[in-house]
Scaffold this motif. Structure first.
Motif, PDB file in Angstrom:
ATOM      1  N   SER A   1       0.854  -1.176   0.000  1.00 29.02           N
ATOM      2  CA  SER A   1       0.000   0.000   0.000  1.00 29.02           C
ATOM      3  C   SER A   1       0.896   1.233   0.000  1.00 29.02           C
ATOM      4  CB  SER A   1      -0.896  -0.015   1.241  1.00 29.02           C
ATOM      5  OG  SER A   1      -1.610   1.186   1.336  1.00 29.02           O
ATOM      6  N   MET A   2       0.717   2.081  -0.999  1.00 31.70           N
ATOM      7  CA  MET A   2       1.533   3.290  -1.122  1.00 31.70           C
ATOM      8  C   MET A   2       0.630   4.513  -1.084  1.00 31.70           C
ATOM      9  SD  MET A   2       4.727   2.275  -1.649  1.00 31.70           S
ATOM     10  CE  MET A   2       5.592   3.505  -2.599  1.00 31.70           C
ATOM     11  N   GLY A   3       1.139   5.576  -0.493  1.00 28.52           N
ATOM     12  CA  GLY A   3       0.376   6.813  -0.437  1.00 28.52           C
ATOM     13  C   GLY A   3       1.204   7.909   0.200  1.00 28.52           C
ATOM     14  N   ILE A   4       0.562   9.037   0.421  1.00 29.88           N
ATOM     15  CA  ILE A   4       1.264  10.172   1.011  1.00 29.88           C
ATOM     16  C   ILE A   4       0.991  10.261   2.498  1.00 29.88           C
ATOM     17  CG2 ILE A   4       1.322  12.695   1.097  1.00 29.88           C
ATOM     18  CD1 ILE A   4       1.247  12.694  -1.889  1.00 29.88           C
ATOM     19  N   ALA A   5      -0.235  10.058   2.892  1.00 33.06           N
ATOM     20  CA  ALA A   5      -0.598  10.290   4.279  1.00 33.06           C
ATOM     21  C   ALA A   5      -0.256   9.118   5.172  1.00 33.06           C
ATOM     22  CB  ALA A   5      -2.088  10.576   4.387  1.00 33.06           C
ATOM     23  N   GLU A   6      -0.016   9.404   6.415  1.00 34.85           N
ATOM     24  CA  GLU A   6       0.207   8.367   7.407  1.00 34.85           C
ATOM     25  C   GLU A   6      -1.089   8.179   8.170  1.00 34.85           C
ATOM     26  OE1 GLU A   6       3.009   7.716  11.239  1.00 34.85           O
ATOM     27  OE2 GLU A   6       3.893   8.238   9.340  1.00 34.85           O
ATOM     28  N   ALA A   7      -1.571   6.945   8.199  1.00 38.23           N
ATOM     29  CA  ALA A   7      -2.803   6.571   8.911  1.00 38.23           C
ATOM     30  C   ALA A   7      -4.022   7.311   8.377  1.00 38.23           C
ATOM     31  CB  ALA A   7      -2.656   6.788  10.412  1.00 38.23           C
ATOM     32  N   GLY A   8      -4.003   7.701   7.100  1.00 42.88           N
ATOM     33  CA  GLY A   8      -5.173   8.298   6.482  1.00 42.88           C
ATOM     34  C   GLY A   8      -5.358   9.779   6.744  1.00 42.88           C
ATOM     35  N   ASP A   9      -4.523  10.417   7.532  1.00 47.27           N
ATOM     36  CA  ASP A   9      -4.675  11.843   7.817  1.00 47.27           C
ATOM     37  C   ASP A   9      -3.851  12.625   6.812  1.00 47.27           C
ATOM     38  OD1 ASP A   9      -4.967  14.354   8.784  1.00 47.27           O
ATOM     39  OD2 ASP A   9      -4.006  13.994  10.708  1.00 47.27           O
ATOM     40  N   GLN A  10      -4.487  13.073   5.737  1.00 50.01           N
ATOM     41  CA  GLN A  10      -3.761  13.723   4.663  1.00 50.01           C
ATOM     42  C   GLN A  10      -3.633  15.221   4.847  1.00 50.01           C
ATOM     43  OE1 GLN A  10      -5.787  12.520   1.107  1.00 50.01           O
ATOM     44  NE2 GLN A  10      -4.899  10.491   1.169  1.00 50.01           N
ATOM     45  N   SER A  11      -4.377  15.790   5.759  1.00 46.30           N
ATOM     46  CA  SER A  11      -4.375  17.248   5.889  1.00 46.30           C
ATOM     47  C   SER A  11      -3.257  17.768   6.777  1.00 46.30           C
ATOM     48  CB  SER A  11      -5.716  17.717   6.460  1.00 46.30           C
ATOM     49  OG  SER A  11      -5.869  17.206   7.769  1.00 46.30           O
ATOM     50  N   ALA A  12      -2.618  16.874   7.533  1.00 45.34           N
ATOM     51  CA  ALA A  12      -1.711  17.346   8.571  1.00 45.34           C
ATOM     52  C   ALA A  12      -0.242  17.219   8.213  1.00 45.34           C
ATOM     53  CB  ALA A  12      -1.994  16.592   9.866  1.00 45.34           C
ATOM     54  N   ILE A  13       0.083  17.049   6.932  1.00 44.21           N
ATOM     55  CA  ILE A  13       1.494  16.966   6.576  1.00 44.21           C
ATOM     56  C   ILE A  13       1.824  17.981   5.500  1.00 44.21           C
ATOM     57  CG2 ILE A  13       1.704  14.526   7.169  1.00 44.21           C
ATOM     58  CD1 ILE A  13       1.649  13.954   4.157  1.00 44.21           C
ATOM     59  N   GLY A  14       3.087  18.267   5.410  1.00 47.67           N
ATOM     60  CA  GLY A  14       3.560  19.168   4.364  1.00 47.67           C
ATOM     61  C   GLY A  14       3.288  20.624   4.715  1.00 47.67           C
TER      62      GLY A  14
ATOM     63  N   SER B   1       7.273  19.937  -0.812  1.00 52.05           N
ATOM     64  CA  SER B   1       6.275  19.325  -1.684  1.00 52.05           C
ATOM     65  C   SER B   1       5.659  18.107  -1.004  1.00 52.05           C
ATOM     66  CB  SER B   1       6.942  18.902  -2.990  1.00 52.05           C
ATOM     67  OG  SER B   1       6.091  18.051  -3.717  1.00 52.05           O
ATOM     68  N   ARG B   2       4.344  17.972  -1.095  1.00 50.84           N
ATOM     69  CA  ARG B   2       3.663  16.830  -0.490  1.00 50.84           C
ATOM     70  C   ARG B   2       4.111  15.521  -1.131  1.00 50.84           C
ATOM     71  NH1 ARG B   2      -0.624  17.783   2.621  1.00 50.84           N
ATOM     72  NH2 ARG B   2      -1.752  15.931   1.969  1.00 50.84           N
ATOM     73  N   GLY B   3       4.542  15.570  -2.387  1.00 45.91           N
ATOM     74  CA  GLY B   3       4.995  14.376  -3.079  1.00 45.91           C
ATOM     75  C   GLY B   3       6.217  13.737  -2.441  1.00 45.91           C
ATOM     76  N   ARG B   4       6.976  14.510  -1.678  1.00 44.59           N
ATOM     77  CA  ARG B   4       8.151  13.957  -1.000  1.00 44.59           C
ATOM     78  C   ARG B   4       7.760  12.982   0.109  1.00 44.59           C
ATOM     79  NH1 ARG B   4      12.631  17.914   0.663  1.00 44.59           N
ATOM     80  NH2 ARG B   4      13.616  15.893   0.916  1.00 44.59           N
ATOM     81  N   TYR B   5       6.513  13.011   0.530  1.00 46.99           N
ATOM     82  CA  TYR B   5       6.045  12.121   1.595  1.00 46.99           C
ATOM     83  C   TYR B   5       5.477  10.815   1.050  1.00 46.99           C
ATOM     84  CZ  TYR B   5       6.529  16.215   4.507  1.00 46.99           C
ATOM     85  OH  TYR B   5       7.033  17.289   5.161  1.00 46.99           O
ATOM     86  N   TYR B   6       5.498  10.623  -0.252  1.00 43.34           N
ATOM     87  CA  TYR B   6       4.952   9.411  -0.864  1.00 43.34           C
ATOM     88  C   TYR B   6       5.809   8.208  -0.492  1.00 43.34           C
ATOM     89  CZ  TYR B   6       2.952   6.306  -4.350  1.00 43.34           C
ATOM     90  OH  TYR B   6       2.331   5.255  -4.968  1.00 43.34           O
ATOM     91  N   GLY B   7       5.178   7.151  -0.031  1.00 47.43           N
ATOM     92  CA  GLY B   7       5.895   5.940   0.352  1.00 47.43           C
ATOM     93  C   GLY B   7       4.924   4.926   0.915  1.00 47.43           C
ATOM     94  N   PRO B   8       5.437   3.848   1.495  1.00 49.55           N
ATOM     95  CA  PRO B   8       4.548   2.836   2.079  1.00 49.55           C
ATOM     96  C   PRO B   8       3.707   3.443   3.207  1.00 49.55           C
ATOM     97  CG  PRO B   8       6.799   2.012   1.912  1.00 49.55           C
ATOM     98  CD  PRO B   8       6.848   3.468   1.592  1.00 49.55           C
ATOM     99  N   THR B   9       2.431   3.122   3.218  1.00 52.72           N
ATOM    100  CA  THR B   9       1.564   3.608   4.291  1.00 52.72           C
ATOM    101  C   THR B   9       1.754   2.736   5.526  1.00 52.72           C
ATOM    102  OG1 THR B   9      -0.270   2.225   3.564  1.00 52.72           O
ATOM    103  CG2 THR B   9      -0.161   4.451   2.646  1.00 52.72           C
ATOM    104  N   VAL B  10       1.288   3.215   6.658  1.00 54.04           N
ATOM    105  CA  VAL B  10       1.503   2.474   7.909  1.00 54.04           C
ATOM    106  C   VAL B  10       0.767   1.149   7.941  1.00 54.04           C
ATOM    107  CG1 VAL B  10       1.991   4.507   9.284  1.00 54.04           C
ATOM    108  CG2 VAL B  10      -0.346   3.719   9.089  1.00 54.04           C
ATOM    109  N   TYR B  11      -0.286   1.013   7.177  1.00 56.91           N
ATOM    110  CA  TYR B  11      -1.038  -0.237   7.185  1.00 56.91           C
ATOM    111  C   TYR B  11      -0.610  -1.173   6.050  1.00 56.91           C
ATOM    112  CZ  TYR B  11      -3.667   3.194   4.497  1.00 56.91           C
ATOM    113  OH  TYR B  11      -4.011   4.228   3.659  1.00 56.91           O
ATOM    114  N   SER B  12       0.503  -0.892   5.396  1.00 54.44           N
ATOM    115  CA  SER B  12       1.019  -1.762   4.347  1.00 54.44           C
ATOM    116  C   SER B  12       1.708  -2.971   4.989  1.00 54.44           C
ATOM    117  CB  SER B  12       2.014  -1.005   3.472  1.00 54.44           C
ATOM    118  OG  SER B  12       2.463  -1.807   2.408  1.00 54.44           O
TER     119      SER B  12
END
Length: 170
Positions: free
Chosen positions: A46-59, A64-75
């Motif tokens: 599972s890949m995405g930007i947000a950790e634990a589904g909270d996308q509003s609280a980073i960056g 750039s928000r794209g720098r946070y793209y990687g495996p999600t915590v539930y992967s």
């Protein structure tokens, strides 16, 4: 403020993407001789930007928000679930206590024991801080490496596993 009793107002919207890819395999042993089993294996990511589904609280506007793209915590790369069922050999026509009166046989026969076991690889984590400059909301601040944080020599301890001066808050 237009409304004296109103506090901070937060607006949340979906601005990022996430994806999940997996290979799933299921094996089933049909009931025979009082034993059945079901096993399911998943190889996934599972890949995405947000950790634990909270996308509003980073960056922020500087990173750039794209720098946070990687495996999600539930992967979970590997996940195996096994569920065996064993029919207990009790009652008429079975190996044990097979000569009981009919009303007692109804109570002790037909029972089974089952289990569900799940094994999976560890989940990804990212060190964060909830210290926020924004009043009324909690931002998740990720750490930034400004050098190699790994210790080149010495003993690792729980309080000093890496060089903390090489990791700073955002």
């Amino acid at each position: 403020r237009p409304f004296a009793g109103a506090g901070d107002i937060s607006i949340t919207k979906a601005i990022d993407q996430a994806n999940y890819n997996a290979l799933q395999v299921t094996l089933e042993k049909r009931p025979s001789h009082g034993i059945s089993a079901l096993a399911a294996y998943t190889y996934g990511k599972s890949m995405g930007i947000a950790e634990a589904g909270d996308q509003s609280a980073i960056g922020n506007e500087y990173v750039s928000r794209g720098r946070y793209y990687g495996p999600t915590v539930y992967s979970q790369k590997h996940r195996l679930t096994i569920s065996p069922t064993i029919e207990l050999p009790l009652g008429r026509g079975k190996a044990y206590v097979n000569s009981l009166p009919a009303f007692v046989d109804k109570l002790v026969s037909g029972w089974s024991a089952n289990s569900i076991m799940t094994f999976f690889t560890g989940e990804y984590i990212s060190p964060t801080s909830n210290i926020s400059a924004n009043v009324g909301r909690v931002d998740r601040n990720f750490s930034n490496c400004i050098g190699n944080p790994m210790k080149s020599s010495g003993i690792h301890t729980l309080t000093r596993w890496f060089v903390t001066s090489k990791v700073v808050s955002q």
